[in-house]
Motif scaffolding. Structure first.
Motif, PDB file in Angstrom:
ATOM      1  N   LEU A   5       0.851  -1.194   0.000  1.00  0.00           N
ATOM      2  CA  LEU A   5       0.000   0.000   0.000  1.00  0.00           C
ATOM      3  C   LEU A   5       0.882   1.237   0.000  1.00  0.00           C
ATOM      4  CD1 LEU A   5      -2.624   1.604   0.302  1.00  0.00           C
ATOM      5  CD2 LEU A   5      -2.539   1.129   2.768  1.00  0.00           C
ATOM      6  N   GLU A   6       0.709   2.088  -1.030  1.00  0.00           N
ATOM      7  CA  GLU A   6       1.514   3.306  -1.114  1.00  0.00           C
ATOM      8  C   GLU A   6       0.640   4.537  -0.953  1.00  0.00           C
ATOM      9  OE1 GLU A   6       1.256   5.650  -3.598  1.00  0.00           O
ATOM     10  OE2 GLU A   6      -0.005   4.569  -5.034  1.00  0.00           O
ATOM     11  N   GLY A   7       1.251   5.612  -0.422  1.00  0.00           N
ATOM     12  CA  GLY A   7       0.522   6.864  -0.266  1.00  0.00           C
ATOM     13  C   GLY A   7       1.393   7.931   0.363  1.00  0.00           C
ATOM     14  N   ASN A   8       0.973   9.169   0.209  1.00  0.00           N
ATOM     15  CA  ASN A   8       1.750  10.285   0.753  1.00  0.00           C
ATOM     16  C   ASN A   8       1.794  10.278   2.271  1.00  0.00           C
ATOM     17  OD1 ASN A   8       2.085  11.312  -1.856  1.00  0.00           O
ATOM     18  ND2 ASN A   8       0.296  12.622  -1.721  1.00  0.00           N
ATOM     19  N   TYR A   9       0.666   9.948   2.900  1.00  0.00           N
ATOM     20  CA  TYR A   9       0.501  10.260   4.323  1.00  0.00           C
ATOM     21  C   TYR A   9       0.409   9.034   5.229  1.00  0.00           C
ATOM     22  CZ  TYR A   9      -0.698  14.542   1.888  1.00  0.00           C
ATOM     23  OH  TYR A   9      -0.680  15.633   1.048  1.00  0.00           O
ATOM     24  N   LEU A  10       0.867   7.897   4.745  1.00  0.00           N
ATOM     25  CA  LEU A  10       0.757   6.671   5.544  1.00  0.00           C
ATOM     26  C   LEU A  10       1.650   6.694   6.775  1.00  0.00           C
ATOM     27  CD1 LEU A  10       0.630   4.108   2.603  1.00  0.00           C
ATOM     28  CD2 LEU A  10      -1.283   4.933   3.986  1.00  0.00           C
ATOM     29  N   LEU A  11       2.659   7.575   6.791  1.00  0.00           N
ATOM     30  CA  LEU A  11       3.520   7.725   7.964  1.00  0.00           C
ATOM     31  C   LEU A  11       3.401   9.123   8.562  1.00  0.00           C
ATOM     32  CD1 LEU A  11       6.756   5.895   6.742  1.00  0.00           C
ATOM     33  CD2 LEU A  11       5.205   5.147   8.558  1.00  0.00           C
TER      34      LEU A  11
ATOM     35  N   ALA B  42       3.288  22.306  -0.976  1.00  0.00           N
ATOM     36  CA  ALA B  42       2.918  22.340   0.447  1.00  0.00           C
ATOM     37  C   ALA B  42       2.809  20.917   0.980  1.00  0.00           C
ATOM     38  CB  ALA B  42       1.601  23.086   0.628  1.00  0.00           C
ATOM     39  N   ASN B  43       2.266  20.009   0.166  1.00  0.00           N
ATOM     40  CA  ASN B  43       2.143  18.608   0.574  1.00  0.00           C
ATOM     41  C   ASN B  43       3.498  17.911   0.604  1.00  0.00           C
ATOM     42  OD1 ASN B  43      -0.633  19.005   0.683  1.00  0.00           O
ATOM     43  ND2 ASN B  43      -0.905  18.424  -1.458  1.00  0.00           N
ATOM     44  N   VAL B  44       4.392  18.303  -0.306  1.00  0.00           N
ATOM     45  CA  VAL B  44       5.765  17.792  -0.263  1.00  0.00           C
ATOM     46  C   VAL B  44       6.407  18.138   1.077  1.00  0.00           C
ATOM     47  CG1 VAL B  44       8.088  18.134  -1.192  1.00  0.00           C
ATOM     48  CG2 VAL B  44       6.177  17.730  -2.753  1.00  0.00           C
ATOM     49  N   ARG B  45       6.257  19.383   1.492  1.00  0.00           N
ATOM     50  CA  ARG B  45       6.863  19.816   2.762  1.00  0.00           C
ATOM     51  C   ARG B  45       6.252  19.074   3.946  1.00  0.00           C
ATOM     52  NH1 ARG B  45       6.756  24.687  -0.195  1.00  0.00           N
ATOM     53  NH2 ARG B  45       4.743  25.302   0.683  1.00  0.00           N
ATOM     54  N   ILE B  46       4.928  18.879   3.913  1.00  0.00           N
ATOM     55  CA  ILE B  46       4.274  18.131   4.993  1.00  0.00           C
ATOM     56  C   ILE B  46       4.890  16.734   5.106  1.00  0.00           C
ATOM     57  CG2 ILE B  46       2.123  16.976   5.661  1.00  0.00           C
ATOM     58  CD1 ILE B  46       0.621  19.404   4.524  1.00  0.00           C
ATOM     59  N   CYS B  47       5.042  16.059   3.971  1.00  0.00           N
ATOM     60  CA  CYS B  47       5.583  14.697   3.984  1.00  0.00           C
ATOM     61  C   CYS B  47       7.032  14.659   4.445  1.00  0.00           C
ATOM     62  CB  CYS B  47       5.465  14.073   2.599  1.00  0.00           C
ATOM     63  SG  CYS B  47       3.779  13.785   2.051  1.00  0.00           S
ATOM     64  N   LEU B  48       7.846  15.583   3.948  1.00  0.00           N
ATOM     65  CA  LEU B  48       9.272  15.574   4.281  1.00  0.00           C
ATOM     66  C   LEU B  48       9.534  15.980   5.722  1.00  0.00           C
ATOM     67  CD1 LEU B  48      10.847  17.105   1.030  1.00  0.00           C
ATOM     68  CD2 LEU B  48      10.783  14.691   1.718  1.00  0.00           C
ATOM     69  N   GLU B  49       8.689  16.845   6.269  1.00  0.00           N
ATOM     70  CA  GLU B  49       8.962  17.420   7.586  1.00  0.00           C
ATOM     71  C   GLU B  49       8.144  16.799   8.720  1.00  0.00           C
ATOM     72  OE1 GLU B  49       8.293  21.599   7.113  1.00  0.00           O
ATOM     73  OE2 GLU B  49       9.727  21.766   5.436  1.00  0.00           O
ATOM     74  N   HIS B  50       7.073  16.063   8.392  1.00  0.00           N
ATOM     75  CA  HIS B  50       6.173  15.602   9.455  1.00  0.00           C
ATOM     76  C   HIS B  50       5.822  14.120   9.336  1.00  0.00           C
ATOM     77  CE1 HIS B  50       5.626  19.735  10.809  1.00  0.00           C
ATOM     78  NE2 HIS B  50       5.424  20.078   9.550  1.00  0.00           N
ATOM     79  N   SER B  51       6.735  13.316   8.829  1.00  0.00           N
ATOM     80  CA  SER B  51       6.501  11.879   8.727  1.00  0.00           C
ATOM     81  C   SER B  51       7.320  11.118   9.758  1.00  0.00           C
ATOM     82  CB  SER B  51       6.856  11.373   7.317  1.00  0.00           C
ATOM     83  OG  SER B  51       5.947  11.860   6.366  1.00  0.00           O
ATOM     84  N   LYS B  52       6.771  10.003  10.212  1.00  0.00           N
ATOM     85  CA  LYS B  52       7.461   9.155  11.172  1.00  0.00           C
ATOM     86  C   LYS B  52       8.551   8.337  10.482  1.00  0.00           C
ATOM     87  CE  LYS B  52       3.702   7.042  12.515  1.00  0.00           C
ATOM     88  NZ  LYS B  52       2.786   6.157  13.290  1.00  0.00           N
ATOM     89  N   ARG B  53       9.463   7.811  11.282  1.00  0.00           N
ATOM     90  CA  ARG B  53      10.514   6.947  10.741  1.00  0.00           C
ATOM     91  C   ARG B  53       9.901   5.644  10.243  1.00  0.00           C
ATOM     92  NH1 ARG B  53      15.761   8.286  12.455  1.00  0.00           N
ATOM     93  NH2 ARG B  53      16.344   6.733  10.892  1.00  0.00           N
TER      94      ARG B  53
END
Length: 248
Positions: free
Chosen positions: A158-164, A218-229
């Motif tokens: 399962l792939e997606g921008n916000y899974l983490l 803006a979504n790129v920044r959200i993913c790069l800056e606010h995702s879990k390991r």
């Protein structure tokens, strides 16, 4: 290796180096097969990455390579883009960005424009049922297609921008995963890819740049800056090649 595939209605020409295949693809597929053997049930692997990183193409390639590397296991790739709220909903509903009320369609792809509850319920169904119908997003229709895929595999990617994504409502999504993967890349590279993709969907270059700079980045920044390991962390270099984080 050259890899040609249609992703969400768009033809994609990709290439994966021998190094990527030997050091990332083969070990990852073998690890997933080992997980399935040990757990004796369906395995759910989640891959999270910012827009434009190539996550849909990568999980499709993993599904393709699995037939050769782990032929006794059925691997199937699906995406969370099928949980976009419908275009008519996004046009008729508003949200506030930078103090200004705008139609949600203007930031389509942001976390708020997904039906998170439907995604969670479908993941639970996927974990519990032998066969699960899954929606698929079509970029040419600008809408999801319900029940487009019948998922019945041993291993589901399962792939997606916000899974983490480490934000309220989203941060527990990855708890359903047996294994997690993340991909990162330089924002400049992602911007170019996103503009090219938006243009391929029928938009003018000017319109594509305007949308990407206002919404997608803006979504790129959200993913790069606010995702879990993640359990496995990958990065994309300037040439578009994949590497394990911390390696050259």
């Amino acid at each position: 290796m050259e890899y040609n595939v249609n992703i969400n209605g768009i033809d994609v020409d990709a290439a994966y180096s021998d190094e990527t295949i030997e050091e990332i693809v083969k070990p990852l597929l073998k690890h997933m097969a080992d997980l399935h053997d040990s757990e004796k049930r369906r395995i759910l692997v989640m891959l999270a990455a910012p827009p434009g990183a190539g996550k849909s193409t990568l999980v499709s390639f993993l599904e393709h390579m699995a037939k050769e590397i782990i032929p006794t296991k059925k691997v199937q790739a699906v995406g969370m883009d099928g949980f976009h709220r419908r275009q008519e909903y996004l046009i008729s509903h508003k949200t506030v960005v930078n103090g200004k009320e705008i139609p949600m369609v203007d930031i389509k792809g942001a976390p708020i424009t997904f039906d998170l509850e439907a995604l969670k319920n479908k993941i639970i169904e996927l974990k519990e049922n032998a066969v699960c119908k899954w929606p698929e997003y079509n970029r040419m229709l600008h809408n999801p297609v319900e029940d487009a895929i019948a998922v019945d595999a041993d291993i589901v990617l399962l792939e997606g921008n916000y899974l983490l994504l480490d934000q309220d409502g989203w941060r527990d999504i990855s708890e359903y995963a047996d294994y997690t993967i993340s991909m990162t890349a330089e924002p400049k590279m992602l911007r170019k890819r996103l503009i090219d993709r938006k243009t391929a969907s029928g938009n003018t270059r000017e319109k594509a740049e305007k949308f990407v700079d206002f919404s997608d980045m803006a979504n790129v920044r959200i993913c790069l800056e606010h995702s879990k390991r993640a359990d496995m962390e990958l990065r994309i270099d300037a040439s578009g090649n994949l590497h394990r984080s911390g390696s050259n």
